[in-house]
Design a protein around this motif. Sequence first.
Motif, PDB file in Angstrom:
ATOM      1  N   ALA A 141      42.875  15.019 -19.366  1.00 44.85           N
ATOM      2  CA  ALA A 141      42.134  14.965 -18.230  1.00 44.85           C
ATOM      3  C   ALA A 141      40.648  14.901 -18.539  1.00 44.85           C
ATOM      4  N   LYS A 142      40.053  15.541 -19.739  1.00 37.59           N
ATOM      5  CA  LYS A 142      38.559  15.560 -19.952  1.00 37.59           C
ATOM      6  C   LYS A 142      37.997  14.194 -20.110  1.00 37.59           C
ATOM      7  N   VAL A 143      38.868  13.495 -20.868  1.00 38.53           N
ATOM      8  CA  VAL A 143      38.735  11.956 -21.018  1.00 38.53           C
ATOM      9  C   VAL A 143      38.327  11.173 -19.912  1.00 38.53           C
ATOM     10  N   VAL A 144      39.485  11.296 -19.032  1.00 36.86           N
ATOM     11  CA  VAL A 144      39.419  10.498 -17.798  1.00 36.86           C
ATOM     12  C   VAL A 144      38.224  10.942 -17.054  1.00 36.86           C
ATOM     13  N   ALA A 145      37.993  12.081 -16.960  1.00 33.95           N
ATOM     14  CA  ALA A 145      36.925  12.704 -16.127  1.00 33.95           C
ATOM     15  C   ALA A 145      35.380  12.256 -16.574  1.00 33.95           C
ATOM     16  N   ILE A 146      35.387  11.983 -17.839  1.00 36.44           N
ATOM     17  CA  ILE A 146      34.129  11.482 -18.500  1.00 36.44           C
ATOM     18  C   ILE A 146      33.927  10.196 -18.305  1.00 36.44           C
ATOM     19  N   GLU A 147      34.915   9.461 -18.471  1.00 35.92           N
ATOM     20  CA  GLU A 147      34.802   7.966 -18.212  1.00 35.92           C
ATOM     21  C   GLU A 147      34.666   7.823 -16.537  1.00 35.92           C
ATOM     22  N   LYS A 148      35.096   8.520 -15.453  1.00 33.06           N
ATOM     23  CA  LYS A 148      34.957   8.314 -14.374  1.00 33.06           C
ATOM     24  C   LYS A 148      33.264   8.762 -14.002  1.00 33.06           C
ATOM     25  N   GLU A 149      32.964   9.807 -14.726  1.00 31.92           N
ATOM     26  CA  GLU A 149      31.357  10.081 -14.409  1.00 31.92           C
ATOM     27  C   GLU A 149      30.615   9.010 -15.092  1.00 31.92           C
ATOM     28  N   ASN A 150      31.129   8.356 -16.015  1.00 26.98           N
ATOM     29  CA  ASN A 150      30.100   7.462 -16.720  1.00 26.98           C
ATOM     30  C   ASN A 150      30.313   6.074 -15.570  1.00 26.98           C
ATOM     31  N   LYS A 151      31.316   5.821 -15.165  1.00 24.75           N
ATOM     32  CA  LYS A 151      31.574   4.647 -14.069  1.00 24.75           C
ATOM     33  C   LYS A 151      30.592   5.078 -12.999  1.00 24.75           C
ATOM     34  N   ASP A 152      30.711   6.105 -12.525  1.00 19.91           N
ATOM     35  CA  ASP A 152      29.885   6.451 -11.189  1.00 19.91           C
ATOM     36  C   ASP A 152      28.262   6.580 -11.623  1.00 19.91           C
ATOM     37  N   LYS A 153      28.141   6.960 -12.649  1.00 19.39           N
ATOM     38  CA  LYS A 153      26.683   6.821 -12.849  1.00 19.39           C
ATOM     39  C   LYS A 153      26.106   5.335 -13.011  1.00 19.39           C
ATOM     40  N   ALA A 154      27.139   4.693 -13.904  1.00 18.99           N
ATOM     41  CA  ALA A 154      26.409   2.985 -13.913  1.00 18.99           C
ATOM     42  C   ALA A 154      26.540   2.560 -12.597  1.00 18.99           C
ATOM     43  N   SER A 155      27.318   2.863 -11.559  1.00 15.22           N
ATOM     44  CA  SER A 155      27.456   2.184 -10.071  1.00 15.22           C
ATOM     45  C   SER A 155      26.077   2.543  -9.446  1.00 15.22           C
ATOM     46  N   LYS A 156      25.688   3.773  -9.910  1.00 13.95           N
ATOM     47  CA  LYS A 156      24.569   4.162  -8.940  1.00 13.95           C
ATOM     48  C   LYS A 156      23.397   3.496  -9.540  1.00 13.95           C
ATOM     49  N   LYS A 157      23.131   3.159 -10.787  1.00 16.41           N
ATOM     50  CA  LYS A 157      22.238   2.573 -11.537  1.00 16.41           C
ATOM     51  C   LYS A 157      22.072   1.108 -11.032  1.00 16.41           C
ATOM     52  N   GLU A 158      23.451   0.386 -10.833  1.00 11.70           N
ATOM     53  CA  GLU A 158      23.466  -1.059 -10.376  1.00 11.70           C
ATOM     54  C   GLU A 158      23.050  -0.904  -8.842  1.00 11.70           C
ATOM     55  N   LYS A 159      23.133   0.014  -8.133  1.00 11.94           N
ATOM     56  CA  LYS A 159      22.978   0.096  -6.690  1.00 11.94           C
ATOM     57  C   LYS A 159      21.292   0.144  -6.448  1.00 11.94           C
ATOM     58  N   VAL A 196      47.928  26.241 -12.817  1.00  7.75           N
ATOM     59  CA  VAL A 196      47.237  25.119 -13.546  1.00  7.75           C
ATOM     60  C   VAL A 196      47.724  23.973 -13.265  1.00  7.75           C
ATOM     61  N   VAL A 197      47.043  23.009 -12.606  1.00  8.56           N
ATOM     62  CA  VAL A 197      47.231  21.611 -12.195  1.00  8.56           C
ATOM     63  C   VAL A 197      46.403  20.631 -12.829  1.00  8.56           C
ATOM     64  N   LEU A 198      46.848  19.588 -13.304  1.00  9.06           N
ATOM     65  CA  LEU A 198      46.116  18.295 -13.910  1.00  9.06           C
ATOM     66  C   LEU A 198      46.545  17.055 -13.445  1.00  9.06           C
ATOM     67  N   ASP A 199      45.157  16.628 -13.054  1.00 10.26           N
ATOM     68  CA  ASP A 199      45.469  15.080 -12.551  1.00 10.26           C
ATOM     69  C   ASP A 199      44.801  14.341 -13.512  1.00 10.26           C
ATOM     70  N   LEU A 200      45.642  13.429 -14.045  1.00  5.48           N
ATOM     71  CA  LEU A 200      45.339  12.576 -15.087  1.00  5.48           C
ATOM     72  C   LEU A 200      44.600  11.291 -14.569  1.00  5.48           C
ATOM     73  N   VAL A 201      44.668  11.019 -13.170  1.00  6.69           N
ATOM     74  CA  VAL A 201      44.088   9.828 -12.522  1.00  6.69           C
ATOM     75  C   VAL A 201      42.644  10.059 -12.441  1.00  6.69           C
ATOM     76  N   THR A 202      42.105  11.144 -11.883  1.00  8.91           N
ATOM     77  CA  THR A 202      40.785  11.298 -11.633  1.00  8.91           C
ATOM     78  C   THR A 202      40.318  12.372 -12.689  1.00  8.91           C
ATOM     79  N   GLY A 203      40.897  13.033 -13.378  1.00  7.63           N
ATOM     80  CA  GLY A 203      40.414  13.902 -14.436  1.00  7.63           C
ATOM     81  C   GLY A 203      39.927  15.378 -13.930  1.00  7.63           C
ATOM     82  N   GLN A 204      40.935  15.751 -12.910  1.00  9.00           N
ATOM     83  CA  GLN A 204      40.540  16.879 -12.390  1.00  9.00           C
ATOM     84  C   GLN A 204      41.703  18.253 -12.834  1.00  9.00           C
ATOM     85  N   MET A 205      41.157  19.099 -12.587  1.00  8.28           N
ATOM     86  CA  MET A 205      41.801  20.469 -12.785  1.00  8.28           C
ATOM     87  C   MET A 205      41.862  21.504 -11.585  1.00  8.28           C
ATOM     88  N   GLY A 206      43.319  21.745 -10.975  1.00  9.54           N
ATOM     89  CA  GLY A 206      43.319  22.782 -10.006  1.00  9.54           C
ATOM     90  C   GLY A 206      43.851  23.995 -10.642  1.00  9.54           C
TER      91      GLY A 206
END
Length: 212
Positions: free
Chosen positions: A190-208, A95-105
Amino acid sequence: MEDGKIKKINMLYLLGYIFGPMILIGLGGLIGYLFFKDGGTGAVIFFMCPTILAFLWWSFAGTLLFRFKVKAFEADLDSLGVSRNQTFYGRGKLVVLDLVTGQMGIVFFWNPFVSYLVPATRVTKAWVDDGRMGKGFMEGSSRVRFLFVIDDIKVSVDTFTSNQRFRMDSDYILKGISKADMMVQMIEEAKVVAIEKENKDKASKKEKKAKK
């Protein structure tokens, strides 16, 4: 490396792992019986070699293959720039955890040919099981683990196992619980980071879309 639905067991690999050597032993015995009825070197080779190979396969091959796949997966993660903030080598699981992008390997012993790198948001639950059993002076544990549910599949990873029971205040048990607590906490982070990342991605898409 995949990001599809998690699969702990490859049934073809499992069946091949168990029955492949048995078939080899059977074929060797059949050849020895049909073509070397009088014995001799040929009979010894076809009776003994498949048995030795089967023993080596069951004893070492699966573990060596799993370790090789784990090393290859870690090298792939490093080449992709994945931050391995926590790497836990469990029995038959990585089990690998990436706390920067909120991913799990994840890599599984019984599905070694597929490695997974997925968003931690796919984990719906994570908890610790201290294995507590018995009451009074009989209370103790022989297994501590952390568990999580991902894609509706429960994954169990041991942080301590023994063939004897230890008191709950034993250093072995306390260390196992500490490791399990840490992994559960980091999964939640990692879940919190992933949620924040997904929210930012959604907001960025809306802006575009709004700019268009």
